[in-house]
Design an enzyme around this catalytic site. Structure first.
Site, PDB file in Angstrom:
ATOM      1  N   PHE A  35      44.142  38.087  54.738  1.00  0.00           N
ATOM      2  CA  PHE A  35      43.607  36.893  55.401  1.00  0.00           C
ATOM      3  C   PHE A  35      43.498  37.118  56.904  1.00  0.00           C
ATOM      4  CE2 PHE A  35      45.262  33.704  51.989  1.00  0.00           C
ATOM      5  CZ  PHE A  35      44.124  33.922  51.248  1.00  0.00           C
ATOM      6  N   ARG A  36      44.577  37.731  57.454  1.00  0.00           N
ATOM      7  CA  ARG A  36      44.623  37.918  58.908  1.00  0.00           C
ATOM      8  C   ARG A  36      44.048  39.281  59.292  1.00  0.00           C
ATOM      9  NH1 ARG A  36      48.307  34.575  57.411  1.00  0.00           N
ATOM     10  NH2 ARG A  36      48.975  32.898  58.751  1.00  0.00           N
ATOM     11  N   GLN A 101      54.271  38.279  48.344  1.00  0.00           N
ATOM     12  CA  GLN A 101      53.546  37.144  48.917  1.00  0.00           C
ATOM     13  C   GLN A 101      52.186  37.025  48.241  1.00  0.00           C
ATOM     14  OE1 GLN A 101      54.441  38.808  53.149  1.00  0.00           O
ATOM     15  NE2 GLN A 101      53.653  36.770  53.434  1.00  0.00           N
ATOM     16  N   ASP A 104      47.716  37.971  43.473  1.00  0.00           N
ATOM     17  CA  ASP A 104      46.661  38.678  42.749  1.00  0.00           C
ATOM     18  C   ASP A 104      47.087  39.289  41.416  1.00  0.00           C
ATOM     19  OD1 ASP A 104      48.193  40.874  43.591  1.00  0.00           O
ATOM     20  OD2 ASP A 104      46.840  41.370  45.233  1.00  0.00           O
ATOM     21  N   HIS A 119      54.289  33.037  46.568  1.00  0.00           N
ATOM     22  CA  HIS A 119      53.162  32.113  46.780  1.00  0.00           C
ATOM     23  C   HIS A 119      52.392  31.818  45.493  1.00  0.00           C
ATOM     24  CE1 HIS A 119      53.135  33.414  51.287  1.00  0.00           C
ATOM     25  NE2 HIS A 119      53.982  32.441  51.057  1.00  0.00           N
ATOM     26  N   CYS A 127      47.311  22.001  35.330  1.00  0.00           N
ATOM     27  CA  CYS A 127      47.001  20.574  35.390  1.00  0.00           C
ATOM     28  C   CYS A 127      48.166  19.887  36.091  1.00  0.00           C
ATOM     29  CB  CYS A 127      46.823  20.004  33.984  1.00  0.00           C
ATOM     30  SG  CYS A 127      46.705  18.193  34.014  1.00  0.00           S
ATOM     31  N   ASN A 214      53.343  50.198  56.913  1.00  0.00           N
ATOM     32  CA  ASN A 214      52.227  49.389  57.415  1.00  0.00           C
ATOM     33  C   ASN A 214      51.438  50.247  58.402  1.00  0.00           C
ATOM     34  OD1 ASN A 214      50.576  47.278  58.561  1.00  0.00           O
ATOM     35  ND2 ASN A 214      52.161  45.793  58.033  1.00  0.00           N
TER      36      ASN A 214
HETATM   37  P1  NAD Z   1      50.152  39.372  55.483  1.00  0.00           P
HETATM   38  O1  NAD Z   1      51.374  38.977  56.189  1.00  0.00           O
HETATM   39  O2  NAD Z   1      50.196  39.434  54.021  1.00  0.00           O
HETATM   40  O3  NAD Z   1      49.687  40.775  56.191  1.00  0.00           O
HETATM   41  C1  NAD Z   1      48.769  41.732  55.905  1.00  0.00           C
HETATM   42  C2  NAD Z   1      49.327  43.067  56.478  1.00  0.00           C
HETATM   43  O4  NAD Z   1      48.790  44.154  55.754  1.00  0.00           O
HETATM   44  C3  NAD Z   1      49.063  43.363  57.959  1.00  0.00           C
HETATM   45  O5  NAD Z   1      50.289  43.623  58.622  1.00  0.00           O
HETATM   46  C4  NAD Z   1      48.230  44.673  57.927  1.00  0.00           C
HETATM   47  O6  NAD Z   1      48.503  45.548  59.004  1.00  0.00           O
HETATM   48  C5  NAD Z   1      48.701  45.262  56.622  1.00  0.00           C
HETATM   49  N1  NAD Z   1      47.795  46.242  56.004  1.00  0.00           N
HETATM   50  C6  NAD Z   1      46.441  46.315  56.071  1.00  0.00           C
HETATM   51  N2  NAD Z   1      45.989  47.344  55.326  1.00  0.00           N
HETATM   52  C7  NAD Z   1      47.078  47.920  54.765  1.00  0.00           C
HETATM   53  C8  NAD Z   1      47.271  49.021  53.882  1.00  0.00           C
HETATM   54  N3  NAD Z   1      46.235  49.725  53.399  1.00  0.00           N
HETATM   55  N4  NAD Z   1      48.538  49.343  53.509  1.00  0.00           N
HETATM   56  C9  NAD Z   1      49.606  48.638  53.977  1.00  0.00           C
HETATM   57  N5  NAD Z   1      49.472  47.591  54.813  1.00  0.00           N
HETATM   58  C10 NAD Z   1      48.229  47.238  55.202  1.00  0.00           C
HETATM   59  O7  NAD Z   1      49.099  38.400  55.983  1.00  0.00           O
HETATM   60  P2  NAD Z   1      47.756  37.794  55.413  1.00  0.00           P
HETATM   61  O8  NAD Z   1      46.824  38.875  55.001  1.00  0.00           O
HETATM   62  O9  NAD Z   1      47.309  36.846  56.456  1.00  0.00           O
HETATM   63  O10 NAD Z   1      48.169  36.968  54.129  1.00  0.00           O
HETATM   64  C11 NAD Z   1      48.850  35.750  54.228  1.00  0.00           C
HETATM   65  C12 NAD Z   1      49.170  35.244  52.870  1.00  0.00           C
HETATM   66  O11 NAD Z   1      47.954  35.014  52.151  1.00  0.00           O
HETATM   67  C13 NAD Z   1      49.928  36.213  52.021  1.00  0.00           C
HETATM   68  O12 NAD Z   1      51.273  35.981  52.185  1.00  0.00           O
HETATM   69  C14 NAD Z   1      49.454  35.878  50.623  1.00  0.00           C
HETATM   70  O13 NAD Z   1      50.145  34.761  50.131  1.00  0.00           O
HETATM   71  C15 NAD Z   1      48.046  35.435  50.803  1.00  0.00           C
HETATM   72  N6  NAD Z   1      47.080  36.525  50.509  1.00  0.00           N
HETATM   73  C16 NAD Z   1      47.212  37.167  49.309  1.00  0.00           C
HETATM   74  C17 NAD Z   1      46.345  38.198  48.995  1.00  0.00           C
HETATM   75  C18 NAD Z   1      46.540  38.890  47.688  1.00  0.00           C
HETATM   76  O14 NAD Z   1      47.020  38.263  46.732  1.00  0.00           O
HETATM   77  N7  NAD Z   1      46.214  40.178  47.592  1.00  0.00           N
HETATM   78  C19 NAD Z   1      45.356  38.587  49.915  1.00  0.00           C
HETATM   79  C20 NAD Z   1      45.237  37.882  51.115  1.00  0.00           C
HETATM   80  C21 NAD Z   1      46.134  36.869  51.413  1.00  0.00           C
END
Ligand code: NAD
Length: 246
Positions: A35-36, A101, A104, A119, A127, A214
């Site tokens: 997401f970020r 977190q 998926d 999460h 429902c 990371n």
């Molecule tokens: P996050 O805290 O989960 O951080 C993502 C992190 O991944 C960053 O620190 C980034 O540097 C790191 N990263 C990027 N590529 C990488 C790689 N190849 N290997 C290892 N690390 C890598 O933050 P978010 O993305 O903002 O997500 C927030 C919340 O949203 C999550 O806690 C989750 O609940 C949800 N989310 C879930 C999914 C999923 O289910 N796959 C995807 C996006 C967001």
């Protein structure tokens, strides 16, 4: 801070209690963007669609974006080497649990058995009236918003929206892991999402060695991380696996 992969492997071999904490980063190499960050989904979508009050007020608007992100864009993602190595470590009794977190389902698809989903999980719809669960394939997502076949109430993806509490089983289970862990692997998490970010902090306070993987430094790196392995999850976990089982 140590950056030595061999040291990390020797700690993993010696540890009598290791658990892992994973964020969106572990699934990036499976094609699921975070997401970020630079290519994060929040650059394209408004996080408001995942606010629980917005969802209840505007379910159709919310569902249109949810379908696009979670049931079209994420569809077909497969576990990568990092998910697989964690599952193998559990099988070989080198890992007790994964706290994720992510929503998926990729840890379970890789074969991990003990997974605390902090999460929730997008692969279930629920429902909110009768509690019946549906798989996404069991509902017609061409006809939004999807409704419960029993009582016609709008279905909600079984992941945690902004403004919702953390599921009790995951909250409690992750605390047990954090308190018990001798070694705590933190993979692909910014450490910015509350309250999930407190889990590794509890592990550290209770004496765990924190090994972080990371490609970018996170909120954890200069605060609680003991060994920082800079790089992408799949590649680093593959290296770790080679050395664990060589
Ligand atoms: P996050 O805290 O989960 O951080 C993502 C992190 O991944 C960053 O620190 C980034 O540097 C790191 N990263 C990027 N590529 C990488 C790689 N190849 N290997 C290892 N690390 C890598 O933050 P978010 O993305 O903002 O997500 C927030 C919340 O949203 C999550 O806690 C989750 O609940 C949800 N989310 C879930 C999914 C999923 O289910 N796959 C995807 C996006 C967001």
């Amino acid at each position: 801070m140590i950056t030595d992969l061999n040291k990390a492997v020797s700690l993993l071999k010696q540890s009598s209690y290791t658990s892992a904490f994973t964020g969106a980063g572990i699934s990036v190499e499976s094609g699921v963007p975070p997401f970020r960050g630079e290519n994060g989904l929040w650059n394209k979508y408004d996080p408001m669609v995942l606010d629980i009050d917005y969802f209840h007020s505007y379910p159709l608007e919310s569902w249109k974006v949810i379908r696009e992100i979670f049931y079209e864009f994420f569809e077909g993602a497969k576990p990568n080497k990092a998910h697989e190595v964690l599952a193998q470590m559990e099988k070989e009794k080198l890992l007790f649990a994964v706290i994720t977190q992510n929503i998926d389902n990729l840890h379970q698809e890789a074969g991990s058995k003990v997974v605390y989903e902090y999460h929730g999980n997008a692969q279930k719809l629920v429902c909110t009236k009768c509690g019946k669960y549906y798989k996404p394939s069991e509902v017609d997502l061409n006809n939004l918003p999807p409704r419960c076949s029993r009582d016609n109430v709008i279905l909600k993806p079984d992941f945690v929206f902004f403004g919702e509490p953390i599921p009790e089983k995951a909250r409690e289970g992750s605390m047990v892991e954090a308190v018990n862990a001798e070694v705590f692997l933190v993979i692909g998490s910014t450490g910015e999402v509350m309250p999930a970010c407190f889990v590794p902090q509890v592990a550290k306070k209770n004496g765990a060695v924190i090994i972080e993987i990371n490609p970018e430094e996170s909120q954890f790196t200069h605060s609680i991380t003991d060994i920082y392995l800079k790089g992408k999850a799949a590649g680093i976990m593959e290296e770790i696996a080679k050395k664990l089982w060589e």
